[in-house]
Design a protein around this motif. Structure first.
Motif: not given
Length: 303
Positions: A132-150
């Motif tokens: 979670v920490g790394g995903a939020v820090a880099m706004n991880a995403g895949a196949y369109g959606p990203e962390i910023k969407d949720i």
């Protein structure tokens, strides 16, 4: 000695079995490369992270905070300082349509909790191997959606141990970037706002995305996922393939023949092999297409 004093202070707040010395970082990165960290810390509580950072900072000991090492290359000379790994701080709590997860929780586990509670919106994250920490820090995403969407908010700390709760806007999430990276904050916890959905539809979507990932990505070799950020107006993998670099190797590192956007450790690569291959790919792509590829992975340590 300063180091002895630091170790003494650290062992007062964290059990000795959760502090290691000269720990090989290849055991803690998905690339399976990297020399030793002088001090390797596995805290189990958020307050231990804050206290450890204060101790290290006060004694001018360099430190790096990591999740599961899925987006990280540590150089062969290792890390001269302390590495704090957060994967033991991993509580996940579902509260209605929201999920609160600590920084060390695997995204895949958060996605499973969403599925169990018929919450949709997190399916894209089910196959992302990080925390979670790394995903939020880099706004991880895949196949369109990203962390910023949720994401709704995140609890952060700075290097002085101050705590902050930032909402989505304050996190300034953009493509593979955030205020967390730019200002050196550390994620401690995040809250995701999801929607009620149909459990079968959610499960089917997760399975579909994971099937697509398995078909297109070289998951059978150590790597750090997509090596390069997507350049504006292009796709990194296509540029690399069009440059004739698919399958190109240096030492034990190779541009994947399955997906040119991935550099893989196919034969006991060193960090030097990986970094030289990254540089070679950048040079050739720039020479042919006048596009400078920017690494998506984090590189730390000494040669």
């Amino acid at each position: 000695m300063i180091l002895d004093a630091v170790i003494y202070e650290l062992e007062k707040i964290i059990d000795k079995e959760h502090i290691r010395y000269n720990e090989p970082m290849k055991n803690h990165t998905s690339f399976r490369v990297g020399g030793p960290a002088d001090i390797f810390i596995l805290p189990e509580k958020t307050w231990q992270v804050i206290s450890a950072i204060k101790i290290l900072k006060e004694n001018s000991i360099p430190f790096f905070v990591m999740g599961n090492g899925t987006n990280l290359v540590v150089k062969d000379g290792g890390y001269k300082g302390a590495v704090i790994k957060l994967t033991s701080i991993n509580n996940i709590k579902v509260e209605g349509n929201k999920i609160r997860a600590q920084a060390g929780a695997f995204l895949s586990n958060v996605s499973i909790e969403a599925l169990k509670n018929s919450l949709k919106g997190m399916e894209f994250a089910s196959g992302i191997p990080g925390t979670v920490g790394g995903a939020v820090a880099m706004n991880a995403g895949a196949y369109g959606p990203e962390i910023k969407d949720i994401i709704e908010s995140a609890v952060l700390t700075d290097y002085d141990g101050n705590l902050y709760c930032f909402n989505k806007e304050e996190l300034q999430l953009s493509y593979r970037s955030s205020i967390i990276q730019r200002e050196n904050y550390i994620v401690l916890e995040a809250t995701f706002a999801l929607e009620k959905g149909d459990v079968i539809a959610i499960k089917n979507r997760m399975e579909e995305l994971n099937r697509r990932r398995a078909e297109k990505q070289p998951l059978n070799f150590p790597s750090a996922g997509s090596t390069f950020k997507r350049p504006e107006g292009h796709f990194a993998g296509k540029l690399i393939e069009d440059a004739g670099l698919k399958g190109y190797s240096i030492g034990g590192a190779k541009v994947s023949e399955k997906h040119a956007g991935f550099i893989i450790n196919y034969n006991n690569a060193t960090a030097k092999d990986v970094l030289e291959l990254i540089k070679k790919v950048q040079e050739v792509v720039y020479e042919k297409f006048n596009v400078m590829l920017e690494p998506e992975i984090k590189i730390i340590g000494e040669d």
